[in-house]
Design an enzyme around this catalytic site. Structure first.
Site, PDB file in Angstrom:
ATOM      1  N   TRP A 107      -5.647   3.887  -3.450  1.00 28.76           N
ATOM      2  CA  TRP A 107      -5.064   3.433  -4.711  1.00 28.76           C
ATOM      3  C   TRP A 107      -5.135   4.551  -5.745  1.00 28.76           C
ATOM      4  O   TRP A 107      -6.125   5.278  -5.826  1.00 28.76           O
ATOM      5  CB  TRP A 107      -5.816   2.220  -5.245  1.00 28.76           C
ATOM      6  CG  TRP A 107      -5.446   0.935  -4.585  1.00 28.76           C
ATOM      7  CD1 TRP A 107      -4.303   0.221  -4.752  1.00 28.76           C
ATOM      8  CD2 TRP A 107      -6.245   0.179  -3.651  1.00 28.76           C
ATOM      9  NE1 TRP A 107      -4.326  -0.918  -3.983  1.00 28.76           N
ATOM     10  CE2 TRP A 107      -5.503  -0.981  -3.299  1.00 28.76           C
ATOM     11  CE3 TRP A 107      -7.499   0.367  -3.079  1.00 28.76           C
ATOM     12  CZ2 TRP A 107      -5.986  -1.935  -2.409  1.00 28.76           C
ATOM     13  CZ3 TRP A 107      -7.974  -0.576  -2.189  1.00 28.76           C
ATOM     14  CH2 TRP A 107      -7.227  -1.711  -1.873  1.00 28.76           C
TER      15      TRP A 107
ATOM     16  N   ARG B  43      -4.282  -6.715   3.930  1.00 26.82           N
ATOM     17  CA  ARG B  43      -4.870  -5.622   3.133  1.00 26.82           C
ATOM     18  C   ARG B  43      -5.761  -6.199   2.030  1.00 26.82           C
ATOM     19  O   ARG B  43      -6.842  -5.681   1.771  1.00 26.82           O
ATOM     20  CB  ARG B  43      -3.759  -4.759   2.539  1.00 26.82           C
ATOM     21  CG  ARG B  43      -4.231  -3.599   1.653  1.00 26.82           C
ATOM     22  CD  ARG B  43      -3.050  -2.692   1.340  1.00 26.82           C
ATOM     23  NE  ARG B  43      -3.279  -1.771   0.242  1.00 26.82           N
ATOM     24  CZ  ARG B  43      -3.856  -0.572   0.346  1.00 26.82           C
ATOM     25  NH1 ARG B  43      -4.299  -0.167   1.522  1.00 26.82           N
ATOM     26  NH2 ARG B  43      -4.002   0.216  -0.700  1.00 26.82           N
TER      27      ARG B  43
ATOM     28  N   HIS C  53       0.975  -8.545   4.124  1.00 30.06           N
ATOM     29  CA  HIS C  53       0.299  -7.662   3.169  1.00 30.06           C
ATOM     30  C   HIS C  53      -1.045  -8.231   2.726  1.00 30.06           C
ATOM     31  O   HIS C  53      -1.924  -7.496   2.283  1.00 30.06           O
ATOM     32  CB  HIS C  53       1.188  -7.414   1.948  1.00 30.06           C
ATOM     33  CG  HIS C  53       0.640  -6.376   1.017  1.00 30.06           C
ATOM     34  ND1 HIS C  53       0.608  -5.026   1.326  1.00 30.06           N
ATOM     35  CD2 HIS C  53       0.056  -6.484  -0.215  1.00 30.06           C
ATOM     36  CE1 HIS C  53       0.057  -4.354   0.331  1.00 30.06           C
ATOM     37  NE2 HIS C  53      -0.295  -5.212  -0.611  1.00 30.06           N
TER      38      HIS C  53
ATOM     39  N   TYR D   1     -10.327  -7.058  -7.265  1.00 25.68           N
ATOM     40  CA  TYR D   1     -11.249  -7.639  -6.284  1.00 25.68           C
ATOM     41  C   TYR D   1     -12.685  -7.729  -6.804  1.00 25.68           C
ATOM     42  O   TYR D   1     -13.534  -8.323  -6.150  1.00 25.68           O
ATOM     43  CB  TYR D   1     -11.240  -6.786  -5.011  1.00 25.68           C
ATOM     44  CG  TYR D   1      -9.857  -6.531  -4.455  1.00 25.68           C
ATOM     45  CD1 TYR D   1      -9.201  -7.499  -3.708  1.00 25.68           C
ATOM     46  CD2 TYR D   1      -9.204  -5.324  -4.675  1.00 25.68           C
ATOM     47  CE1 TYR D   1      -7.930  -7.278  -3.196  1.00 25.68           C
ATOM     48  CE2 TYR D   1      -7.935  -5.096  -4.169  1.00 25.68           C
ATOM     49  CZ  TYR D   1      -7.297  -6.070  -3.434  1.00 25.68           C
ATOM     50  OH  TYR D   1      -6.034  -5.851  -2.944  1.00 25.68           O
TER      51      TYR D   1
ATOM     52  N   ARG E 178      -1.424  -0.143   4.991  1.00 25.22           N
ATOM     53  CA  ARG E 178      -0.220  -0.929   4.742  1.00 25.22           C
ATOM     54  C   ARG E 178       0.603  -1.082   6.015  1.00 25.22           C
ATOM     55  O   ARG E 178       0.506  -0.276   6.936  1.00 25.22           O
ATOM     56  CB  ARG E 178       0.621  -0.272   3.644  1.00 25.22           C
ATOM     57  CG  ARG E 178      -0.072  -0.259   2.274  1.00 25.22           C
ATOM     58  CD  ARG E 178       0.802   0.406   1.221  1.00 25.22           C
ATOM     59  NE  ARG E 178       0.214   0.273  -0.110  1.00 25.22           N
ATOM     60  CZ  ARG E 178      -0.655   1.140  -0.632  1.00 25.22           C
ATOM     61  NH1 ARG E 178      -1.024   2.199   0.089  1.00 25.22           N
ATOM     62  NH2 ARG E 178      -1.146   0.964  -1.839  1.00 25.22           N
TER      63      ARG E 178
ATOM     64  N   LYS F 117       2.252   5.501  -0.240  1.00 23.85           N
ATOM     65  CA  LYS F 117       2.930   4.892  -1.372  1.00 23.85           C
ATOM     66  C   LYS F 117       2.763   5.723  -2.640  1.00 23.85           C
ATOM     67  O   LYS F 117       3.693   5.870  -3.419  1.00 23.85           O
ATOM     68  CB  LYS F 117       2.383   3.472  -1.600  1.00 23.85           C
ATOM     69  CG  LYS F 117       3.123   2.698  -2.675  1.00 23.85           C
ATOM     70  CD  LYS F 117       2.597   1.282  -2.786  1.00 23.85           C
ATOM     71  CE  LYS F 117       3.347   0.513  -3.869  1.00 23.85           C
ATOM     72  NZ  LYS F 117       2.825  -0.881  -3.998  1.00 23.85           N
TER      73      LYS F 117
END
Length: 291
Positions: free
Chosen positions: A252, A229, A226, A261, A140, A167
């Site tokens: 994640w 990414r 972003h 994706y 990120r 995050k």
């Protein structure tokens, strides 16, 4: 003997307790900002008297501001979380159900390799290096801009993001491919502590006029930083990286975030698709599709 009446708590008391308990949250400032806006609707209200009508008024007012469903939901989610906590804290026995608005699913924006190369050629060199590193690691923006040499081990070809920088609040180990290593080697010696600098000073912003001009010159529309990414993840899936591996690489927390994706690489379904397309020869020597 008269039983002691249960105290009646207000929204303000619950909100203040929320802020106190969530003081460690990275997004605390966002909560504070939303609570300031919500005060015009809930200030001084007793928790036991907050009802669906009040919630609907909040939704209506946010819509008047032309806020997207996603933005409205951030406010609703905060109200719902505080009310649920108030029940656990014993401040109120029950609260109204707060339903979030339905959000349209957005198309993931990513670049082809040709588009990416075009963008890199038009960016100033210091920004191009940032973009190259993003495309090579999937990190990120904040993690790249604040990356320090103490977080890198080039001999082992790895860097790491500390839990307080991630995050999800969990540390991330990032393997460095050859492209990422090349970028880092070119940055070596430019600054004692920070990796990415411009004219000897750490870079703190990427959404600059130079970035926006480069997008226009490269003919790339509707693209944010972003989305680099998203591009990294999309390339991985198209090259066959399993979803569970990509989840770990990208840090994640849930597989749902990564499955956005999955549709980009349906190759593993090809053999099953043939089950509805069996082709046989007819007596006339022509092909007949049997479904």
């Amino acid at each position: 003997m008269k039983l002691k009446e249960k105290p009646s708590y207000t929204w303000d008391e619950a909100a203040l307790r929320w802020l106190d308990e969530k003081s460690h949250k990275k997004s605390l400032r966002d909560d504070e900002s939303r609570l300031i806006w919500l005060q015009s609707f809930l200030r001084g209200e007793k928790l036991s008297e907050i009802d669906r009508t009040m919630i609907d008024r909040i939704i209506l007012e946010k819509k008047k501001e032309q806020s997207s469903p996603a933005t409205v939901n951030r406010y609703l989610a905060l109200v719902r979380a505080i009310l649920k906590k108030a029940v656990k804290w014993g401040m109120v026995e029950s609260v109204p159900s707060v339903q979030l608005l339905q959000e349209p699913k957005r198309r993931i924006r990513w670049l082809t390799r040709e588009e990416a190369n075009r963008l890199l050629r038009t960016l100033p060199e210091h920004q191009a290096e940032l973009a190259r590193f993003a495309l090579a690691t999937g990190l990120r923006q904040g993690n790249i801009l604040t990356l320090e040499w103490a977080q890198i081990d080039l001999q082992r070809a790895i860097c790491w993001i500390h839990p307080d920088q991630a995050k999800g609040g969990k540390g991330i180990g990032v393997p460095l491919n050859t492209e990422a290593q090349s970028v880092l080697k070119r940055q070596a010696g430019k600054h004692e502590r920070r990796v990415f600098v411009y004219e000897g000073k750490p870079i703190n912003q990427v959404n600059t006029l130079a970035w926006r001009k480069a997008l226009v010159k490269a003919g790339i529309e509707n693209f944010r930083w972003h989305d680099l990414r998203h591009t990294w993840a999309s390339w991985h899936v198209q090259e066959g990286t399993p979803i569970h591996v990509l989840q770990e690489l990208g840090g994640w927390e849930s597989s749902e975030m990564v499955r956005r994706y999955a549709h980009l690489s349906p190759d593993h379904l090809s053999k099953w698709a043939e089950n509805s397309s069996r082709v046989t020869n007819t007596s006339q020597g022509q092909l007949q599709l049997v479904v």
